[in-house]
Structure formats: C-alpha cells, structure tokens
Write an enzyme that holds these catalytic residues in place. Structure first.
Site, PDB file in Angstrom:
ATOM      1  N   ARG A  22      37.101  31.986  57.731  1.00 19.13           N
ATOM      2  CA  ARG A  22      38.157  32.424  56.805  1.00 19.13           C
ATOM      3  C   ARG A  22      39.467  31.673  57.020  1.00 19.13           C
ATOM      4  NH1 ARG A  22      37.661  37.589  54.134  1.00 19.13           N
ATOM      5  NH2 ARG A  22      35.522  37.573  53.394  1.00 19.13           N
ATOM      6  N   ARG A  26      44.320  34.700  52.927  1.00 17.95           N
ATOM      7  CA  ARG A  26      45.587  35.383  52.639  1.00 17.95           C
ATOM      8  C   ARG A  26      46.647  35.280  53.719  1.00 17.95           C
ATOM      9  NH1 ARG A  26      42.409  40.638  50.798  1.00 17.95           N
ATOM     10  NH2 ARG A  26      41.239  39.746  52.522  1.00 17.95           N
ATOM     11  N   ARG A  35      46.552  31.637  44.747  1.00 21.97           N
ATOM     12  CA  ARG A  35      45.708  32.781  44.371  1.00 21.97           C
ATOM     13  C   ARG A  35      46.357  33.579  43.232  1.00 21.97           C
ATOM     14  NH1 ARG A  35      43.377  36.591  43.139  1.00 21.97           N
ATOM     15  NH2 ARG A  35      42.251  38.171  44.293  1.00 21.97           N
ATOM     16  N   ASP A  72      32.391  32.230  47.937  1.00 22.94           N
ATOM     17  CA  ASP A  72      32.053  33.525  48.522  1.00 22.94           C
ATOM     18  C   ASP A  72      30.539  33.687  48.545  1.00 22.94           C
ATOM     19  OD1 ASP A  72      33.587  36.106  49.404  1.00 22.94           O
ATOM     20  OD2 ASP A  72      31.774  36.775  48.390  1.00 22.94           O
ATOM     21  N   TYR A 152      25.157  44.243  49.724  1.00 21.55           N
ATOM     22  CA  TYR A 152      26.146  44.399  48.651  1.00 21.55           C
ATOM     23  C   TYR A 152      25.461  44.653  47.310  1.00 21.55           C
ATOM     24  CZ  TYR A 152      29.640  42.953  52.026  1.00 21.55           C
ATOM     25  OH  TYR A 152      30.454  42.909  53.124  1.00 21.55           O
TER      26      TYR A 152
HETATM   27  O1  CP3 Z   1      35.843  31.022  55.525  1.00 23.63           O
HETATM   28  C1  CP3 Z   1      36.432  30.495  54.558  1.00 23.63           C
HETATM   29  O2  CP3 Z   1      37.625  30.143  54.575  1.00 23.63           O
HETATM   30  C2  CP3 Z   1      35.593  30.139  53.333  1.00 23.63           C
HETATM   31  C3  CP3 Z   1      35.543  31.090  52.293  1.00 23.63           C
HETATM   32  C4  CP3 Z   1      34.790  32.411  52.459  1.00 23.63           C
HETATM   33  C5  CP3 Z   1      35.217  33.589  51.796  1.00 23.63           C
HETATM   34  N1  CP3 Z   1      34.286  34.560  51.991  1.00 23.63           N
HETATM   35  C6  CP3 Z   1      36.458  33.705  51.009  1.00 23.63           C
HETATM   36  C7  CP3 Z   1      36.990  35.053  50.674  1.00 23.63           C
HETATM   37  C8  CP3 Z   1      33.605  32.721  53.110  1.00 23.63           C
HETATM   38  C9  CP3 Z   1      32.738  31.842  54.028  1.00 23.63           C
HETATM   39  C10 CP3 Z   1      33.293  34.087  52.806  1.00 23.63           C
HETATM   40  C11 CP3 Z   1      32.075  34.764  53.274  1.00 23.63           C
HETATM   41  C12 CP3 Z   1      31.884  36.190  52.994  1.00 23.63           C
HETATM   42  N2  CP3 Z   1      32.234  36.898  51.880  1.00 23.63           N
HETATM   43  C13 CP3 Z   1      31.174  37.066  53.854  1.00 23.63           C
HETATM   44  C14 CP3 Z   1      30.507  36.677  55.153  1.00 23.63           C
HETATM   45  C15 CP3 Z   1      31.473  36.490  56.257  1.00 23.63           C
HETATM   46  C16 CP3 Z   1      32.215  37.733  56.674  1.00 23.63           C
HETATM   47  O3  CP3 Z   1      33.460  37.716  56.543  1.00 23.63           O
HETATM   48  O4  CP3 Z   1      31.578  38.682  57.118  1.00 23.63           O
HETATM   49  C17 CP3 Z   1      31.163  38.337  53.250  1.00 23.63           C
HETATM   50  C18 CP3 Z   1      30.535  39.593  53.807  1.00 23.63           C
HETATM   51  C19 CP3 Z   1      31.823  38.210  51.989  1.00 23.63           C
HETATM   52  C20 CP3 Z   1      32.001  39.250  50.941  1.00 23.63           C
HETATM   53  C21 CP3 Z   1      33.434  39.520  50.683  1.00 23.63           C
HETATM   54  N3  CP3 Z   1      34.286  38.640  50.058  1.00 23.63           N
HETATM   55  C22 CP3 Z   1      34.160  40.695  50.981  1.00 23.63           C
HETATM   56  C23 CP3 Z   1      33.595  41.912  51.673  1.00 23.63           C
HETATM   57  C24 CP3 Z   1      35.461  40.492  50.529  1.00 23.63           C
HETATM   58  C25 CP3 Z   1      36.585  41.498  50.528  1.00 23.63           C
HETATM   59  C26 CP3 Z   1      37.216  41.624  51.860  1.00 23.63           C
HETATM   60  C27 CP3 Z   1      38.486  40.827  51.894  1.00 23.63           C
HETATM   61  O5  CP3 Z   1      38.726  40.184  52.923  1.00 23.63           O
HETATM   62  O6  CP3 Z   1      39.219  40.893  50.916  1.00 23.63           O
HETATM   63  C28 CP3 Z   1      35.539  39.179  49.995  1.00 23.63           C
HETATM   64  C29 CP3 Z   1      36.728  38.523  49.412  1.00 23.63           C
HETATM   65  C30 CP3 Z   1      37.120  37.182  49.957  1.00 23.63           C
HETATM   66  N4  CP3 Z   1      36.275  36.150  50.241  1.00 23.63           N
HETATM   67  C31 CP3 Z   1      38.462  36.732  50.193  1.00 23.63           C
HETATM   68  C32 CP3 Z   1      38.381  35.406  50.643  1.00 23.63           C
HETATM   69  C33 CP3 Z   1      39.506  34.473  50.974  1.00 23.63           C
HETATM   70  C34 CP3 Z   1      39.718  37.549  49.930  1.00 23.63           C
HETATM   71  C35 CP3 Z   1      39.901  37.689  48.465  1.00 23.63           C
HETATM   72  C36 CP3 Z   1      41.300  37.433  47.966  1.00 23.63           C
HETATM   73  O7  CP3 Z   1      41.927  36.395  48.270  1.00 23.63           O
HETATM   74  O8  CP3 Z   1      41.779  38.270  47.198  1.00 23.63           O
END
Ligand code: CP3
Length: 343
Positions: A22, A26, A35, A72, A152
């Site tokens: 990540r 944010r 964003r 994602d 999910y």
């Molecule tokens: O790592 C990186 O920088 C690359 C991008 C990346 C994202 N999600 C961007 C993201 C990667 C590799 C993921 C993987 C992901 N997504 C996983 C597996 C890794 C982990 O964290 O367990 C999972 C379970 C998801 C599903 C997901 N996406 C959830 C549960 C959420 C909401 C939680 C949150 O942090 O908001 C997301 C949203 C998400 N994916 C964001 C980002 C940057 C935040 C969204 C935003 O900017 O509004």
C-alpha cells in the site's frame, strides 16, 4: 540488475531492497489530491493516466526498489460480471453471490480472453509504468488469492473473521469449489497478461488465509496458489511469484514450497528465526515489520527495523511491512525507515 529481482532470483544483499505494501495511498498528500480529482476509487484504478501517476508517486518521493501496480484485488470479480462498488469511508460493497451466480462466473472465466480484455486498461497501466520506471526499479503486478477474493464476493463486504465464506464452503463445497476454480482461471490469465505487459514479478495477496482450518487452508488457499503459479509459469517460463498468505504462520514454508514461490510475505506475527530455519534460503523472505511501528516512529521504529535486519543477516531478504501502510502513517516515518535501512 534490480536489487529486488536479484533477491527473488536467489541472491542475498548486504542492504535489502525495500518496498511497502500500500505504498501508494491515502497517507500521501499527492495521492489524496489526485484521488479527489478522479471521482470514484474504481475510476482511478481504470484510468491508465491517473493509475500510472499514482503508482509512480511513492517511487519519486522515497526511491523504493519496486513499484506496485495501482489497482485493487476486486477488479477480478468486476471483470467476472459482478457489481463492485467502493463506499467512501466504509470499503468495498458487492452483491453477495449465490450458487446460480457462481455458475455464471465460472462460465465467464472460461470465455477465452474475456477477463483480460475487460481489464485492458489495467494492463495498459502496467505497460506505461514499466516504460516510465528506471531499469533498476522493479515493477510488481498482483492479484488477490482466490480465497480472499471469494470472501468479498460471498459476504459482499469485509468481515472480521470471514464467517459467511467459511460457512458457505462447508455447506455447499461443490459451489465453493466452482467459485475458487473461476478465480484460479481468471487470476492466472490476469497475471500472465501483467507479466507479458512488463511486470517483473507478481504477488498473490491472500490476506485472509489465517482464518482457515488446516484442511480448508489446503483446499482453498495453498492448492489454488499452487495451481495459479503452475499455470502462470506454463505460459511465462521463469515467472517470479511472491506469495503472501497472511496469518498462515506454521503453514508458511509448506505454502512457499507448494507454489515454488520466489518470495513469501511475512506478517508481523511470524518468528523470523523459525521461518529462516524452515526455508533455508530456498525462498526470499519479505516483510514482517508491524505497520504500527511505522505509525509510531522514533525509537520504536528504529528498534523494529534493527531487529529485522539482525535476524535477516545473510538471508534473501526484501524489506517490507507485515501488511499495508495505514493512512495515518506520517511521511517522516517512512523517510526514517528508508534512511535507517540504507544507512
Ligand atoms: O499496495 C499498493 O500500493 C497497490 C494498490 C493496492 C490497493 N489494494 C489499493 C487500494 C493493492 C495491492 C490492494 C490489495 C487489496 N485490496 C487487498 C489485499 C491486501 C490487503 O490490504 O489485505 C484487499 C483485501 C483489498 C480490498 C480492499 N480495497 C479493501 C478492503 C479496501 C478498503 C479498505 C481501505 O483501505 O480503504 C480497498 C480500497 C483500496 N485499495 C484503497 C487503496 C489505495 C483505498 C481506497 C481509497 O483511496 O479511497
């Protein structure tokens, strides 16, 4: 050669390569700004211009050894025809899938090229990022592991223990196996497309591996990861693959062996001495720093970094966190981390 790829290929370096799960997100003001302009989170993932820019932001700021594609794990259910939304401040929402929906999803996964065509904009991002990066910076592609993506799809949202999916797998194992199969097929095609477009390695995120019983872990986590890895390498010989079965603990070395991982991700609960003894440098070890150490900073962060560096001396080691950076992480602490590791 890029330090990250050298370690994936078998070397141990005096100063480990660094990237952070990540790392685009944010906690970065430049991410929040872009964003806000993009509209929805999925609009950001599906715009090659914006997704390329966001992928590069942490590389410019911190000089990490690897970029990770900005996307994602839930783009796969979307490409399989499911409705996927991200609700501001809450997280992902899907329509919970049932047995009939699973039959449709499996058929969709078997339509040649369908999933990858649907995700063509993400593949275009891979191409653009690779072209923009310096040769020594590796590009990591990724997908979610079938079990984690399935949680999910079944619950329709994140849950704390994945009870709905554990229950579904026990109550209707045939449908559940079909869902996992659909995700194995789609993920294999998707990773192959990322590697062909220029990703240097791919990571399979199984964030929810830790809630499974030993037999369910074998069926729904380890087995599918091994099938994806074999399927990818049949089409991209020598493909570098990183497994991250979070919470898998004592099953980690068996998991790494089953998928012939180039590296495995370690969450912060893993004992480094034990995993080194079990894996004997057959696989690179990535991660382990508690993301809360990065939030805390100061002496606690230095101590966390130093103890990992000491435990990993001489090992094939990639510095990373035990899970993703959280939004409240101060940028100064990330700078502190990079300085401390590189000396
Ligand atoms: O790592 C990186 O920088 C690359 C991008 C990346 C994202 N999600 C961007 C993201 C990667 C590799 C993921 C993987 C992901 N997504 C996983 C597996 C890794 C982990 O964290 O367990 C999972 C379970 C998801 C599903 C997901 N996406 C959830 C549960 C959420 C909401 C939680 C949150 O942090 O908001 C997301 C949203 C998400 N994916 C964001 C980002 C940057 C935040 C969204 C935003 O900017 O509004």
């Amino acid at each position: 050669m890029s330090p990250l790829l050298a370690v994936l290929d078998g070397e141990s370096l005096a100063s480990p390569p660094i990237w952070l799960m990540r790392q685009a997100g944010r906690y970065l003001p430049e991410y929040r700004e872009l964003r806000a302009k993009a509209g929805s989170f999925l609009d950001l993932c599906f715009s090659p211009d914006l997704a390329t820019e966001v992928t590069l932001q942490p590389i410019r700021r911190f000089g990490f050894d690897a970029a990770i594609l900005f996307s994602d794990i839930l783009v796969i259910p979307k490409a399989l025809g499911r409705d996927v939304r991200f609700v501001e401040g809450e997280g992902p929402r899907l329509d919970p899938i049932d047995a009939a929906g699973i039959v449709e999803v499996l058929a969709r996964s078997r339509e040649t090229g369908a999933v990858v065509n649907d995700l063509g904009v993400v593949i275009e991002t891979v191409r653009r990022v690779r072209a923009a990066l310096a040769p020594e910076t590796a590009l990591i592609g990724f997908c979610g592991a079938p079990w984690t993506v399935a949680t999910y799809m079944i619950a329709g949202r994140g849950t704390s223990d994945q009870a709905p999916s554990r229950r579904f797998g026990l109550a209707d194992p045939d449908s559940f196996a079909r869902l996992i199969e659909a995700l194995v097929i789609a993920s294999t095609d998707y990773l192959v497309a990322q590697l062909e477009a220029g990703a240097d390695a791919v990571q399979i995120f199984d964030s929810w591996a830790g809630v499974l019983s030993p037999s369910s872990f074998a069926n729904w986590s380890l087995g599918p990861a091994a099938r994806i890895a074999a399927g990818v390498r049949a089409r991209v010989p020598g493909a570098r693959i990183i497994g991250f079965p979070k919470g898998a603990d004592r099953a980690l070395s068996a998991y790494a062996a089953a998928m012939e991982a180039n590296a495995i991700g370690l969450d912060w609960t893993v004992d480094l001495e034990t995993i080194r003894r079990e894996t004997q440098n057959r696989v690179a070890l990535q991660g382990n720093l508690d993301p809360m150490a990065l939030v805390t900073g100061g002496a606690a962060l230095d101590a966390g970094i130093d103890s990992i560096l000491a435990a990993m001396e001489g090992a094939r080691h990639i510095f990373n966190l035990g899970h993703g950076i959280v939004p409240e992480t101060p940028i100064a602490h990330v700078e502190q981390l990079v300085r401390r590791i590189r000396g």
